[in-house]
Design a protein around this motif. Structure first.
Motif, PDB file in Angstrom:
ATOM      1  N   GLY A 141      -5.912 -18.895 -14.459  1.00  0.00           N
ATOM      2  CA  GLY A 141      -5.062 -18.084 -15.041  1.00  0.00           C
ATOM      3  C   GLY A 141      -4.541 -17.219 -14.150  1.00  0.00           C
ATOM      4  N   LYS A 142      -4.277 -16.126 -14.357  1.00  0.00           N
ATOM      5  CA  LYS A 142      -3.578 -14.783 -13.379  1.00  0.00           C
ATOM      6  C   LYS A 142      -4.908 -14.328 -13.414  1.00  0.00           C
ATOM      7  N   MET A 143      -5.220 -14.121 -11.652  1.00  0.00           N
ATOM      8  CA  MET A 143      -6.076 -13.247 -11.096  1.00  0.00           C
ATOM      9  C   MET A 143      -6.211 -12.157 -10.555  1.00  0.00           C
ATOM     10  N   ALA A 144      -7.473 -11.641 -10.436  1.00  0.00           N
ATOM     11  CA  ALA A 144      -7.874 -10.515  -9.515  1.00  0.00           C
ATOM     12  C   ALA A 144      -7.305 -11.239  -8.152  1.00  0.00           C
ATOM     13  N   LEU A 145      -6.097 -10.092  -7.154  1.00  0.00           N
ATOM     14  CA  LEU A 145      -6.834 -10.271  -5.752  1.00  0.00           C
ATOM     15  C   LEU A 145      -7.313  -9.319  -4.892  1.00  0.00           C
ATOM     16  N   LEU A 146      -8.472  -9.765  -4.250  1.00  0.00           N
ATOM     17  CA  LEU A 146      -9.279  -8.712  -3.293  1.00  0.00           C
ATOM     18  C   LEU A 146      -8.379  -9.102  -1.875  1.00  0.00           C
ATOM     19  N   HIS A 147      -8.059  -7.604  -1.663  1.00  0.00           N
ATOM     20  CA  HIS A 147      -6.906  -8.840   0.320  1.00  0.00           C
ATOM     21  C   HIS A 147      -7.505  -7.758   0.843  1.00  0.00           C
ATOM     22  N   PHE A 148      -7.918  -8.107   2.433  1.00  0.00           N
ATOM     23  CA  PHE A 148      -8.550  -8.010   3.457  1.00  0.00           C
ATOM     24  C   PHE A 148      -7.230  -7.823   4.734  1.00  0.00           C
ATOM     25  N   ASP A 149      -6.900  -6.692   4.874  1.00  0.00           N
ATOM     26  CA  ASP A 149      -6.155  -7.130   6.275  1.00  0.00           C
ATOM     27  C   ASP A 149      -5.119  -5.927   6.649  1.00  0.00           C
ATOM     28  N   ALA A 150      -4.575  -5.871   7.844  1.00  0.00           N
ATOM     29  CA  ALA A 150      -3.987  -4.618   8.442  1.00  0.00           C
ATOM     30  C   ALA A 150      -3.172  -4.812   7.487  1.00  0.00           C
ATOM     31  N   VAL A 178      -1.390  -7.787  -9.935  1.00  0.00           N
ATOM     32  CA  VAL A 178      -2.117  -6.772  -8.964  1.00  0.00           C
ATOM     33  C   VAL A 178      -1.933  -5.509  -9.925  1.00  0.00           C
ATOM     34  N   GLU A 179      -2.212  -4.790 -11.190  1.00  0.00           N
ATOM     35  CA  GLU A 179      -3.034  -3.585 -12.343  1.00  0.00           C
ATOM     36  C   GLU A 179      -4.291  -4.306 -11.430  1.00  0.00           C
ATOM     37  N   HIS A 180      -5.282  -5.119 -11.127  1.00  0.00           N
ATOM     38  CA  HIS A 180      -6.411  -5.161 -11.329  1.00  0.00           C
ATOM     39  C   HIS A 180      -7.021  -6.250  -9.682  1.00  0.00           C
ATOM     40  N   SER A 181      -5.529  -5.882  -9.073  1.00  0.00           N
ATOM     41  CA  SER A 181      -5.990  -6.598  -7.481  1.00  0.00           C
ATOM     42  C   SER A 181      -5.737  -5.136  -6.893  1.00  0.00           C
ATOM     43  N   ILE A 182      -6.428  -4.950  -5.613  1.00  0.00           N
ATOM     44  CA  ILE A 182      -6.391  -4.204  -4.226  1.00  0.00           C
ATOM     45  C   ILE A 182      -7.145  -4.773  -3.387  1.00  0.00           C
ATOM     46  N   GLN A 183      -6.555  -4.176  -1.761  1.00  0.00           N
ATOM     47  CA  GLN A 183      -6.000  -4.123  -0.386  1.00  0.00           C
ATOM     48  C   GLN A 183      -7.427  -3.434  -0.298  1.00  0.00           C
ATOM     49  N   ILE A 184      -7.613  -4.295   1.059  1.00  0.00           N
ATOM     50  CA  ILE A 184      -8.623  -3.077   2.104  1.00  0.00           C
ATOM     51  C   ILE A 184      -8.218  -3.448   3.247  1.00  0.00           C
ATOM     52  N   GLU A 212     -19.008   2.792  -1.532  1.00  0.00           N
ATOM     53  CA  GLU A 212     -17.582   3.811  -2.123  1.00  0.00           C
ATOM     54  C   GLU A 212     -16.904   2.362  -2.717  1.00  0.00           C
ATOM     55  N   ILE A 213     -16.231   2.178  -1.001  1.00  0.00           N
ATOM     56  CA  ILE A 213     -15.687   0.587  -1.426  1.00  0.00           C
ATOM     57  C   ILE A 213     -15.329   0.087  -2.401  1.00  0.00           C
ATOM     58  N   VAL A 214     -16.709  -0.451  -2.793  1.00  0.00           N
ATOM     59  CA  VAL A 214     -17.410  -1.907  -3.881  1.00  0.00           C
ATOM     60  C   VAL A 214     -17.255  -1.309  -4.788  1.00  0.00           C
ATOM     61  N   GLU A 215     -17.512   0.180  -5.326  1.00  0.00           N
ATOM     62  CA  GLU A 215     -17.700   0.380  -6.265  1.00  0.00           C
ATOM     63  C   GLU A 215     -15.771   0.644  -7.034  1.00  0.00           C
ATOM     64  N   GLN A 216     -14.537   1.200  -5.624  1.00  0.00           N
ATOM     65  CA  GLN A 216     -13.376   0.694  -6.466  1.00  0.00           C
ATOM     66  C   GLN A 216     -12.688  -0.214  -6.383  1.00  0.00           C
ATOM     67  N   ILE A 217     -13.463  -1.290  -5.424  1.00  0.00           N
ATOM     68  CA  ILE A 217     -13.294  -3.262  -6.087  1.00  0.00           C
ATOM     69  C   ILE A 217     -13.564  -3.488  -7.696  1.00  0.00           C
ATOM     70  N   LYS A 218     -14.653  -3.076  -7.472  1.00  0.00           N
ATOM     71  CA  LYS A 218     -15.390  -3.240  -8.942  1.00  0.00           C
ATOM     72  C   LYS A 218     -14.936  -2.785 -10.567  1.00  0.00           C
ATOM     73  N   GLN A 219     -13.790  -1.283  -9.818  1.00  0.00           N
ATOM     74  CA  GLN A 219     -13.557  -1.066 -11.748  1.00  0.00           C
ATOM     75  C   GLN A 219     -12.270  -1.365 -11.128  1.00  0.00           C
ATOM     76  N   ARG A 220     -11.728  -1.572  -9.890  1.00  0.00           N
ATOM     77  CA  ARG A 220     -10.264  -2.287 -10.282  1.00  0.00           C
ATOM     78  C   ARG A 220     -10.388  -3.391 -10.964  1.00  0.00           C
ATOM     79  N   VAL A 221     -11.181  -4.727 -10.149  1.00  0.00           N
ATOM     80  CA  VAL A 221     -10.579  -6.404 -11.234  1.00  0.00           C
ATOM     81  C   VAL A 221     -11.632  -6.292 -11.913  1.00  0.00           C
TER      82      VAL A 221
END
Length: 310
Positions: A141-150, A178-184, A212-221
């Motif tokens: 089903g609908k997923m969260a996306l963790l996206h590492f990119d420039a 997108v509301e549960h997804s994050i780009q780094i 700190e980044i991990v904490e934001q990822i977990k909060q978002r996802v």
């Protein structure tokens, strides 16, 4: 049971066929593997320098530098004792046919997921993530996306097959939330109004800690199914010169690995590493970074899915 291949007395430059020297299996759906590795040798969606089609082979070759370790630092368990894996080789498709490639990726991934496997995919340019997401959506089903990119890859003006438009199309197709997804690591222009994704740009990512980044990822996802996609140009060109669209000011390989390690406990359902173009690489450092990030993802997946010892 298919397990990690026994560590043979090979040199670092011989018989590097499968990722981490794992056995090649061209009918992986019949195996009892937990994870299937697939190479996606495709770069017909690039907008810059081509060459990503050679990425999977370079990543496998570089992975021999990692295969001799029984316990990968700083993890405290042997992946070989808790995870079974096969390498399905590279996807075969009609050369030059973008539509054929797209449908074959989706069909292959769908069959793997339906047989209970998890995929670790190596690109290839970043377009390959879109058909992978379509297949994973059928299963999860609908997923969260963790996206590492420039780059955000949310650009609307590209063609149907474009490595800068996947995350414009994916939300419209209902594949990701997108509301549960994050780009780094983002450090190029994008339309911020109505963007939807949470963004930790490269300058910010370099100024704050990995934790700190991990904490934001977990909060978002949260507890959503999570797909992790890593464009190697998220790393600064000092750490990953071998890519089609390098951008100065990226994160270090050390910080990237620390973030990936912090994903343990999240519901990781799919993973890919893309955009390695070995023609522009120096001393295989980009391919080695990609191979290592894949290995870190496997460890985080093993912990998240209770495969690792307590």
């Amino acid at each position: 049971m298919t397990t990690f291949a026994q560590k043979p007395d090979y040199s670092l430059y011989s018989n590097a066929f499968g990722y981490l020297r794992q056995p090649l299996n061209f009918e992986p759906q019949t195996s009892d593997a937990d994870v299937v590795v697939i190479g996606l040798p495709f770069d017909m969606a690039t907008t810059g320098r081509s060459g990503g089609r050679m990425g999977p082979g370079a990543i496998r070759q570089a992975s021999v530098n990692l295969a001799w370790e029984e316990t990968r630092w700083p993890w405290n368990f042997k992946l070989s004792e808790c995870l079974s894996m096969v390498d399905a080789g590279d996807l075969v498709f009609d050369c030059g046919d973008q539509a054929d490639f797209t449908s074959r990726v989706e069909n292959f991934a769908t069959s793997m997921l339906e047989s209970g496997k998890t995929l670790l995919s190596f690109g290839g340019d970043h377009f390959v993530t879109l058909p992978l997401l379509r297949a994973h959506h059928k299963q999860y089903g609908k997923m969260a996306l963790l996206h590492f990119d420039a780059h955000t890859d949310t650009y609307s003006q590209g063609s149907k097959y474009d490595h800068g438009t996947m995350f414009y199309h994916a939300p419209k197709e209902g594949l990701i939330d997108v509301e549960h997804s994050i780009q780094i690591g983002i450090r190029t222009e994008y339309e911020q109004q109505g963007h939807g994704f949470k963004v930790i740009d490269a300058a910010t990512a370099n100024d704050i800690s990995a934790q700190e980044i991990v904490e934001q990822i977990k909060q978002r996802v949260g507890d959503m199914p999570l797909y992790v996609t890593f464009d190697i140009d998220c790393l600064d060109p000092a750490f990953a010169p071998g890519t089609g669209t390098p951008v100065c000011g990226g994160i270090t390989s050390d910080k990237a690995m620390k973030i990936i390690r912090g994903l343990k406990g999240l519901n990781i359902v799919g993973m890919d590493v893309v955009e390695v173009a070995p023609a522009y690489d120096n001393s295989e450092v980009t391919a080695l970074a990609a191979a290592t990030l894949g290995l870190e993802m496997l460890h985080a997946w093993a912990v998240s899915h209770n495969k690792a010892p307590k």
